[in-house]
Scaffold this motif. Structure first.
Motif, PDB file in Angstrom:
ATOM      1  N   PRO A  36       0.821  -1.211   0.000  1.00  0.00           N
ATOM      2  CA  PRO A  36       0.000   0.000   0.000  1.00  0.00           C
ATOM      3  C   PRO A  36       0.854   1.260   0.000  1.00  0.00           C
ATOM      4  CG  PRO A  36      -0.017  -1.029   2.163  1.00  0.00           C
ATOM      5  CD  PRO A  36       0.657  -1.985   1.231  1.00  0.00           C
ATOM      6  N   GLY A  37       0.415   2.225  -0.797  1.00  0.00           N
ATOM      7  CA  GLY A  37       1.075   3.521  -0.795  1.00  0.00           C
ATOM      8  C   GLY A  37       2.327   3.595  -1.634  1.00  0.00           C
ATOM      9  N   GLU A  82       2.416   3.877  12.944  1.00  0.00           N
ATOM     10  CA  GLU A  82       2.394   2.420  12.926  1.00  0.00           C
ATOM     11  C   GLU A  82       2.812   1.866  11.585  1.00  0.00           C
ATOM     12  OE1 GLU A  82      -1.584   2.185  15.754  1.00  0.00           O
ATOM     13  OE2 GLU A  82      -1.710   1.726  13.634  1.00  0.00           O
ATOM     14  N   ARG A  83       2.693   2.706  10.546  1.00  0.00           N
ATOM     15  CA  ARG A  83       2.948   2.188   9.205  1.00  0.00           C
ATOM     16  C   ARG A  83       4.444   2.066   8.962  1.00  0.00           C
ATOM     17  NH1 ARG A  83       1.080   6.224   5.663  1.00  0.00           N
ATOM     18  NH2 ARG A  83       0.854   4.797   3.926  1.00  0.00           N
ATOM     19  N   LYS A 141      -4.936  -1.478  -6.330  1.00  0.00           N
ATOM     20  CA  LYS A 141      -5.361  -1.142  -4.970  1.00  0.00           C
ATOM     21  C   LYS A 141      -4.299  -1.485  -3.915  1.00  0.00           C
ATOM     22  CE  LYS A 141      -9.694  -3.128  -6.234  1.00  0.00           C
ATOM     23  NZ  LYS A 141     -10.752  -3.993  -5.743  1.00  0.00           N
ATOM     24  N   GLY A 142      -3.061  -1.269  -4.256  1.00  0.00           N
ATOM     25  CA  GLY A 142      -2.016  -1.513  -3.267  1.00  0.00           C
ATOM     26  C   GLY A 142      -1.591  -2.957  -3.128  1.00  0.00           C
ATOM     27  N   VAL A 143      -2.034  -3.798  -4.051  1.00  0.00           N
ATOM     28  CA  VAL A 143      -1.608  -5.199  -4.024  1.00  0.00           C
ATOM     29  C   VAL A 143      -0.904  -5.513  -5.338  1.00  0.00           C
ATOM     30  CG1 VAL A 143      -2.334  -7.606  -3.788  1.00  0.00           C
ATOM     31  CG2 VAL A 143      -3.554  -5.817  -2.541  1.00  0.00           C
ATOM     32  N   PRO A 187      -6.343  -1.862  10.426  1.00  0.00           N
ATOM     33  CA  PRO A 187      -5.286  -1.317   9.571  1.00  0.00           C
ATOM     34  C   PRO A 187      -4.278  -0.506  10.387  1.00  0.00           C
ATOM     35  CG  PRO A 187      -7.312  -0.072   9.286  1.00  0.00           C
ATOM     36  CD  PRO A 187      -7.637  -1.199  10.209  1.00  0.00           C
ATOM     37  N   THR A 188      -3.031  -0.534   9.944  1.00  0.00           N
ATOM     38  CA  THR A 188      -2.042   0.302  10.629  1.00  0.00           C
ATOM     39  C   THR A 188      -2.241   1.738  10.168  1.00  0.00           C
ATOM     40  OG1 THR A 188      -0.493  -0.261   8.888  1.00  0.00           O
ATOM     41  CG2 THR A 188      -0.289  -1.484  10.921  1.00  0.00           C
ATOM     42  N   VAL A 189      -2.103   2.663  11.075  1.00  0.00           N
ATOM     43  CA  VAL A 189      -2.326   4.070  10.713  1.00  0.00           C
ATOM     44  C   VAL A 189      -1.178   4.966  11.184  1.00  0.00           C
ATOM     45  CG1 VAL A 189      -4.852   3.909  10.816  1.00  0.00           C
ATOM     46  CG2 VAL A 189      -3.604   4.656  12.817  1.00  0.00           C
ATOM     47  N   HIS A 203      -3.587   8.469   7.883  1.00  0.00           N
ATOM     48  CA  HIS A 203      -3.283   7.605   6.743  1.00  0.00           C
ATOM     49  C   HIS A 203      -3.375   6.166   7.209  1.00  0.00           C
ATOM     50  CE1 HIS A 203      -1.205  10.684   4.057  1.00  0.00           C
ATOM     51  NE2 HIS A 203      -1.669  11.360   5.102  1.00  0.00           N
ATOM     52  N   ASP A 247      -3.243   2.077   6.073  1.00  0.00           N
ATOM     53  CA  ASP A 247      -2.875   1.074   5.067  1.00  0.00           C
ATOM     54  C   ASP A 247      -4.005   0.078   4.925  1.00  0.00           C
ATOM     55  OD1 ASP A 247      -0.439   2.030   4.463  1.00  0.00           O
ATOM     56  OD2 ASP A 247       0.708   0.560   5.599  1.00  0.00           O
ATOM     57  N   PRO A 290      -4.583  -2.322   1.951  1.00  0.00           N
ATOM     58  CA  PRO A 290      -4.405  -2.908   0.627  1.00  0.00           C
ATOM     59  C   PRO A 290      -5.619  -3.724   0.213  1.00  0.00           C
ATOM     60  CG  PRO A 290      -2.893  -3.908   2.221  1.00  0.00           C
ATOM     61  CD  PRO A 290      -3.551  -2.757   2.891  1.00  0.00           C
ATOM     62  N   GLY A 291      -6.018  -3.550  -1.039  1.00  0.00           N
ATOM     63  CA  GLY A 291      -7.197  -4.267  -1.547  1.00  0.00           C
ATOM     64  C   GLY A 291      -8.456  -3.432  -1.495  1.00  0.00           C
ATOM     65  N   VAL A 292      -8.343  -2.204  -0.994  1.00  0.00           N
ATOM     66  CA  VAL A 292      -9.523  -1.353  -0.841  1.00  0.00           C
ATOM     67  C   VAL A 292      -9.463  -0.222  -1.867  1.00  0.00           C
ATOM     68  CG1 VAL A 292     -10.446   0.436   0.693  1.00  0.00           C
ATOM     69  CG2 VAL A 292     -10.018  -1.843   1.579  1.00  0.00           C
ATOM     70  N   ASP A 293     -10.584   0.066  -2.505  1.00  0.00           N
ATOM     71  CA  ASP A 293     -10.649   1.276  -3.324  1.00  0.00           C
ATOM     72  C   ASP A 293     -11.855   2.110  -2.884  1.00  0.00           C
ATOM     73  OD1 ASP A 293     -12.847   0.081  -4.406  1.00  0.00           O
ATOM     74  OD2 ASP A 293     -11.968  -0.326  -6.352  1.00  0.00           O
ATOM     75  N   VAL A 298      -6.324 -12.085   4.046  1.00  0.00           N
ATOM     76  CA  VAL A 298      -7.200 -11.136   3.362  1.00  0.00           C
ATOM     77  C   VAL A 298      -8.501 -11.055   4.146  1.00  0.00           C
ATOM     78  CG1 VAL A 298      -8.433 -10.637   1.231  1.00  0.00           C
ATOM     79  CG2 VAL A 298      -6.142 -11.620   1.143  1.00  0.00           C
ATOM     80  N   TYR A 351     -11.354  -4.410   6.809  1.00  0.00           N
ATOM     81  CA  TYR A 351     -10.611  -3.550   7.723  1.00  0.00           C
ATOM     82  C   TYR A 351     -11.584  -2.722   8.539  1.00  0.00           C
ATOM     83  CZ  TYR A 351      -6.671  -4.505   4.649  1.00  0.00           C
ATOM     84  OH  TYR A 351      -5.710  -5.114   3.907  1.00  0.00           O
ATOM     85  N   LYS A 356      -5.785   6.063  -2.347  1.00  0.00           N
ATOM     86  CA  LYS A 356      -4.849   5.910  -3.458  1.00  0.00           C
ATOM     87  C   LYS A 356      -3.915   4.751  -3.158  1.00  0.00           C
ATOM     88  CE  LYS A 356      -1.609   8.330  -6.346  1.00  0.00           C
ATOM     89  NZ  LYS A 356      -0.477   9.229  -6.347  1.00  0.00           N
ATOM     90  N   ASN A 357      -3.753   3.878  -4.119  1.00  0.00           N
ATOM     91  CA  ASN A 357      -2.854   2.724  -3.981  1.00  0.00           C
ATOM     92  C   ASN A 357      -3.066   1.958  -2.671  1.00  0.00           C
ATOM     93  OD1 ASN A 357      -1.620   3.295  -6.412  1.00  0.00           O
ATOM     94  ND2 ASN A 357      -0.042   4.562  -5.468  1.00  0.00           N
ATOM     95  N   GLY A 358      -4.310   1.823  -2.277  1.00  0.00           N
ATOM     96  CA  GLY A 358      -4.586   1.057  -1.072  1.00  0.00           C
ATOM     97  C   GLY A 358      -4.318   1.776   0.236  1.00  0.00           C
ATOM     98  N   VAL A 359      -4.136   3.096   0.171  1.00  0.00           N
ATOM     99  CA  VAL A 359      -3.951   3.873   1.405  1.00  0.00           C
ATOM    100  C   VAL A 359      -5.103   4.859   1.521  1.00  0.00           C
ATOM    101  CG1 VAL A 359      -2.470   5.468   2.675  1.00  0.00           C
ATOM    102  CG2 VAL A 359      -1.448   3.658   1.316  1.00  0.00           C
TER     103      VAL A 359
END
Lengths: 143, 133
Positions: A56-57, A93-94, A120-122, B28-30, B42, B44, B46-49, B85, B88, B108-111
């Motif tokens: 992600p990100g 945490e990230r 989507k970050g994967v 999710p980690t933030v 922010h 994380d 992943p897999g979410v849009d 999987v 979240y 964006k990009n799973g974040v």
């Protein structure tokens, strides 16, 4: 099919992983921080391996994927925030930093057919087995 | 947490209702960063849009929920797994200093990035001092 390599990576190498997993399930945390980053899942069939990685990100062009023989290497980095004056973390945490991960597959990969995509970050990497490495069927002739 | 300040608190599972979908839910980690005018979260995921993430603000409780559809490659079996999987969820309590009408969120990009602007009343103001005539 030959799975010894994968099983070595996944299950038998690290007995602590199981404890860590239980711990994370109990605390409801995502199963990564503290483990290696980014986490990888491996799916296999007789002719193909699918590697999925949670990134992600990260921008797709900042990821470097290499396949040599039967080894897949993924490199990349995730930046931390550039804190400006007056900004402060309340919680951090990230994961951030550079990483390199290598996975040894149980067979030679056809480098020309490797396909990688990010959604989507994967990150999903398809690694088809090289044709030369495919098992050959031997017909038995009667004499 | 000693590093945590009073403005943003992370809560446990005080307001959890029963879910109808039987699946794992991950926290999710933030990262939470406070700037002069905004607090940014922010997460994380992943897999979410944008179509499957839900933000709900109820009184002063902000709930993030991301639904993830697991994509399982056909005719493959899972040989090694370092991550699971699932959906979240995370719950935050907002303080009064957040302007509730102007909360914005992007993915964006799973974040997931949530921008929580501070209310005008709590922004630091400089008061000019004049010389008395």
């Amino acid at each position: 099919m030959l799975l010894s390599e994968l099983e070595r990576i996944g299950r038998f190498l690290d007995p602590w992983r199981e404890f860590e997993r239980i711990n994370r399930v109990r605390s409801g945390m995502a199963p990564l921080s503290g483990c290696e980053f980014p986490p990888i899942n491996l799916w296999v069939s007789a002719e193909n391996t699918v590697v999925t990685i949670e990134i992600p990100g990260m921008e797709p062009d900042s990821i470097d994927i290499q396949v040599v023989g039967s080894t897949l290497t993924i490199k990349g980095a995730r930046k931390a925030f550039d804190l400006k004056a007056g900004e402060a973390y309340h919680r951090r945490e990230r994961w951030a930093g550079q990483f390199t991960r290598a996975v040894e597959l149980p067979y030679e990969v056809d480098p020309g057919k490797v396909d990688a995509r990010v959604s989507k970050g994967v990150l999903t990497v398809m690694l088809p087995r090289a044709a030369a490495d495919m098992p050959k069927k031997i017909t038995v002739k009667t004499v | 947490m000693s590093t945590e300040k009073k403005e943003v608190q992370v809560q446990g599972s005080d307001i959890q209702a029963e879910r109808t979908r039987p699946r794992r839910v991950y926290t999710p980690t933030v990262d939470i960063v406070e700037a002069k005018d905004v607090i940014e979260v922010h997460a994380d995921m992943p897999g979410v849009d944008e179509s499957c993430v839900e933000l709900k603000l109820e009184k002063n409780v902000l709930t993030i929920y991301g639904k993830v559809e697991a994509e399982i490659p056909e005719n493959h079996r899972l040989a090694a797994a370092e991550y699971g999987v699932g959906d979240y969820q995370r719950v935050f309590t907002l303080s009064d200093e957040v302007d509730r009408e102007k909360i914005e969120a992007t993915v964006k990009n799973g974040v997931l990035r949530i921008v929580l602007p501070k209310a005008a009343a709590v922004k630091t103001r400089k008061i000019a001092v004049r010389a008395e005539a």
